[in-house]
Design a protein around this motif. Structure first.
Motif, PDB file in Angstrom:
ATOM      1  N   GLU A 107       0.850  -1.098   0.170  1.00 18.74           N
ATOM      2  CA  GLU A 107       0.108   0.063  -0.024  1.00 18.74           C
ATOM      3  C   GLU A 107       0.785   1.317   0.047  1.00 18.74           C
ATOM      4  N   GLU A 108       2.088   1.175   0.637  1.00 19.02           N
ATOM      5  CA  GLU A 108       3.174   2.410   0.667  1.00 19.02           C
ATOM      6  C   GLU A 108       3.603   2.457  -0.766  1.00 19.02           C
ATOM      7  N   GLN A 178       6.567   9.555   8.331  1.00 22.74           N
ATOM      8  CA  GLN A 178       5.535   8.897   9.078  1.00 22.74           C
ATOM      9  C   GLN A 178       4.541   9.779   8.936  1.00 22.74           C
ATOM     10  N   ARG A 183       1.386   5.567   8.394  1.00 19.06           N
ATOM     11  CA  ARG A 183       1.698   5.052   7.484  1.00 19.06           C
ATOM     12  C   ARG A 183       3.251   5.235   7.409  1.00 19.06           C
TER      13      ARG A 183
END
Length: 192
Positions: A107-108, A178, A183
Protein backbone atom coordinates in the motif's frame (compact mmCIF):
# COMPACT_ATOMS: atom_id res chain seq x y z
CA UNK A 1 15.01 -18.10 26.22
CA UNK A 2 14.21 -14.84 28.01
CA UNK A 3 16.67 -11.99 28.24
CA UNK A 4 16.81 -10.99 31.90
CA UNK A 5 19.42 -8.25 31.77
CA UNK A 6 19.92 -6.21 28.58
CA UNK A 7 23.46 -4.88 28.28
CA UNK A 8 24.28 -1.30 27.30
CA UNK A 9 24.99 -2.52 23.74
CA UNK A 10 22.57 -5.35 22.94
CA UNK A 11 20.32 -6.95 20.34
CA UNK A 12 17.28 -9.15 20.96
CA UNK A 13 13.90 -10.23 19.62
CA UNK A 14 10.50 -9.87 21.27
CA UNK A 15 7.84 -12.45 22.04
CA UNK A 16 4.64 -10.77 23.17
CA UNK A 17 6.05 -8.30 25.75
CA UNK A 18 9.13 -10.36 26.68
CA UNK A 19 12.71 -9.69 25.56
CA UNK A 20 14.19 -12.89 24.10
CA UNK A 21 17.75 -14.00 23.35
CA UNK A 22 16.62 -17.14 21.48
CA UNK A 23 13.36 -18.29 19.90
CA UNK A 24 12.22 -21.35 17.99
CA UNK A 25 9.69 -21.15 15.17
CA UNK A 26 7.58 -24.11 14.00
CA UNK A 27 7.92 -23.28 10.30
CA UNK A 28 9.73 -20.59 8.34
CA UNK A 29 7.65 -19.04 5.58
CA UNK A 30 8.78 -16.66 2.86
CA UNK A 31 6.59 -13.81 4.16
CA UNK A 32 7.76 -14.16 7.78
CA UNK A 33 9.48 -11.15 9.38
CA UNK A 34 11.24 -11.32 12.76
CA UNK A 35 11.80 -7.86 14.26
CA UNK A 36 15.12 -7.21 16.03
CA UNK A 37 15.61 -4.63 18.76
CA UNK A 38 18.99 -2.84 18.90
CA UNK A 39 20.05 -0.99 22.06
CA UNK A 40 23.09 1.29 21.98
CA UNK A 41 24.44 3.96 24.34
CA UNK A 42 26.20 6.23 21.90
CA UNK A 43 27.11 6.92 18.31
CA UNK A 44 28.81 3.63 17.44
CA UNK A 45 29.91 1.63 14.44
CA UNK A 46 28.28 -1.80 14.71
CA UNK A 47 28.14 -5.05 12.74
CA UNK A 48 25.51 -7.78 12.48
CA UNK A 49 26.33 -11.23 11.14
CA UNK A 50 25.06 -14.80 11.38
CA UNK A 51 27.55 -17.46 12.40
CA UNK A 52 25.39 -20.58 12.33
CA UNK A 53 22.16 -21.80 10.70
CA UNK A 54 20.20 -24.87 11.80
CA UNK A 55 17.50 -26.51 9.66
CA UNK A 56 17.57 -23.74 7.04
CA UNK A 57 19.05 -25.62 4.10
CA UNK A 58 18.49 -23.77 0.81
CA UNK A 59 16.58 -21.01 2.62
CA UNK A 60 17.28 -17.34 1.90
CA UNK A 61 17.93 -15.33 5.09
CA UNK A 62 18.29 -11.53 4.98
CA UNK A 63 18.80 -8.73 7.45
CA UNK A 64 16.38 -5.96 6.49
CA UNK A 65 17.42 -2.40 7.39
CA UNK A 66 14.24 -0.31 7.14
CA UNK A 67 16.13 2.98 7.57
CA UNK A 68 18.25 2.43 4.44
CA UNK A 69 15.87 0.08 2.58
CA UNK A 70 18.69 -2.49 2.44
CA UNK A 71 18.47 -6.29 2.36
CA UNK A 72 21.72 -7.97 3.41
CA UNK A 73 22.25 -11.69 2.69
CA UNK A 74 23.20 -13.24 6.05
CA UNK A 75 24.08 -16.61 4.52
CA UNK A 76 27.33 -15.23 3.02
CA UNK A 77 29.06 -15.15 6.42
CA UNK A 78 29.88 -11.45 5.95
CA UNK A 79 28.86 -8.77 8.45
CA UNK A 80 26.46 -5.87 7.84
CA UNK A 81 28.13 -2.66 9.07
CA UNK A 82 26.26 0.46 10.18
CA UNK A 83 26.46 3.37 12.58
CA UNK A 84 23.83 4.23 15.12
CA UNK A 85 23.10 6.99 17.59
CA UNK A 86 22.21 6.27 21.22
CA UNK A 87 18.80 4.75 21.75
CA UNK A 88 16.65 1.65 21.49
CA UNK A 89 15.62 0.90 17.90
CA UNK A 90 12.54 -1.28 17.58
CA UNK A 91 11.65 -0.54 13.95
CA UNK A 92 14.97 -0.56 12.08
CA UNK A 93 16.08 -4.20 11.72
CA UNK A 94 14.36 -7.50 11.07
CA UNK A 95 15.19 -10.97 9.76
CA UNK A 96 13.30 -11.81 6.56
CA UNK A 97 13.34 -14.78 4.23
CA UNK A 98 13.13 -13.05 0.87
CA UNK A 99 14.80 -9.98 -0.59
CA UNK A 100 12.87 -6.88 -1.63
CA UNK A 101 12.99 -7.99 -5.27
CA UNK A 102 10.50 -10.77 -4.43
CA UNK A 103 8.03 -8.58 -2.59
CA UNK A 104 4.68 -7.59 -4.00
CA UNK A 105 3.57 -3.98 -4.28
CA UNK A 106 2.51 -2.71 -0.85
CA UNK A 107 0.00 0.00 0.00
CA UNK A 108 2.90 2.34 0.77
CA UNK A 109 4.35 1.69 -2.68
CA UNK A 110 1.00 2.65 -4.26
CA UNK A 111 0.98 5.89 -2.24
CA UNK A 112 4.58 6.55 -3.24
CA UNK A 113 3.77 6.19 -6.94
CA UNK A 114 1.60 9.29 -6.61
CA UNK A 115 4.14 11.12 -4.44
CA UNK A 116 7.26 12.87 -5.70
CA UNK A 117 10.16 13.15 -3.23
CA UNK A 118 13.34 14.95 -4.29
CA UNK A 119 16.09 17.28 -3.08
CA UNK A 120 16.81 20.51 -5.00
CA UNK A 121 20.47 21.45 -4.55
CA UNK A 122 19.98 25.03 -5.85
CA UNK A 123 17.43 25.89 -3.17
CA UNK A 124 18.77 23.45 -0.50
CA UNK A 125 15.24 22.12 -0.03
CA UNK A 126 13.65 18.68 0.21
CA UNK A 127 10.31 18.50 -1.59
CA UNK A 128 7.51 15.99 -1.00
CA UNK A 129 4.77 16.67 -3.52
CA UNK A 130 1.49 14.86 -4.04
CA UNK A 131 1.19 13.54 -0.48
CA UNK A 132 -2.33 14.22 0.80
CA UNK A 133 -1.58 13.29 4.41
CA UNK A 134 0.25 15.35 7.02
CA UNK A 135 3.38 13.99 8.66
CA UNK A 136 3.92 13.19 12.33
CA UNK A 137 7.63 12.85 11.71
CA UNK A 138 10.09 13.11 8.84
CA UNK A 139 13.72 12.06 8.99
CA UNK A 140 16.65 12.13 6.58
CA UNK A 141 19.15 9.32 7.18
CA UNK A 142 22.49 8.77 5.47
CA UNK A 143 23.50 5.35 4.16
CA UNK A 144 25.46 4.56 7.33
CA UNK A 145 22.19 4.85 9.26
CA UNK A 146 22.90 8.21 10.92
CA UNK A 147 19.94 10.59 11.08
CA UNK A 148 21.16 13.91 9.66
CA UNK A 149 17.84 15.84 9.82
CA UNK A 150 14.60 15.26 11.67
CA UNK A 151 11.33 17.20 11.63
CA UNK A 152 8.23 16.95 13.83
CA UNK A 153 4.66 17.71 12.75
CA UNK A 154 4.48 18.88 9.11
CA UNK A 155 1.51 19.67 6.92
CA UNK A 156 1.27 18.33 3.38
CA UNK A 157 1.57 21.90 2.07
CA UNK A 158 4.76 22.55 4.09
CA UNK A 159 6.34 19.45 2.58
CA UNK A 160 5.17 20.41 -0.93
CA UNK A 161 6.63 23.92 -0.50
CA UNK A 162 10.00 22.42 0.47
CA UNK A 163 11.88 21.86 3.72
CA UNK A 164 15.14 23.73 4.17
CA UNK A 165 18.06 21.31 4.52
CA UNK A 166 21.45 23.00 4.43
CA UNK A 167 25.08 21.88 4.74
CA UNK A 168 24.39 18.39 3.44
CA UNK A 169 27.10 16.32 1.77
CA UNK A 170 26.71 14.66 -1.60
CA UNK A 171 25.43 11.11 -1.31
CA UNK A 172 22.41 8.84 -1.06
CA UNK A 173 19.93 9.45 1.75
CA UNK A 174 16.76 7.77 2.98
CA UNK A 175 13.73 10.00 3.53
CA UNK A 176 11.33 8.41 6.00
CA UNK A 177 7.88 9.95 6.51
CA UNK A 178 5.47 8.78 9.19
CA UNK A 179 2.08 10.13 8.20
CA UNK A 180 -0.67 11.18 10.58
CA UNK A 181 -2.41 7.87 9.75
CA UNK A 182 0.77 6.01 10.87
CA UNK A 183 1.86 4.96 7.39
CA UNK A 184 5.61 4.86 6.83
CA UNK A 185 6.91 5.99 3.45
CA UNK A 186 10.61 5.44 2.71
CA UNK A 187 12.30 6.87 -0.37
CA UNK A 188 15.94 7.11 -1.38
CA UNK A 189 17.09 10.50 -2.64
CA UNK A 190 20.40 11.42 -4.24
CA UNK A 191 22.15 14.66 -3.36
CA UNK A 192 24.69 15.44 -6.06
Amino acid sequence: AKLFDAKSEDMYTMWEDQKMIAQAYPQITVGMEIPLVIKTTGENSLEISATEFTNLENQEVYLKDSYTDTYFDLTTGDAYSFTSEAGEYTDRFSIVFQSNSNESLSEEDVILNDTLIYYNIKSDKLFIKGLTENAKRLSLTDMSGKTVYQFGELSASQMADGLSITNISSGIYMVSVQTDTNRIINKKVIVD
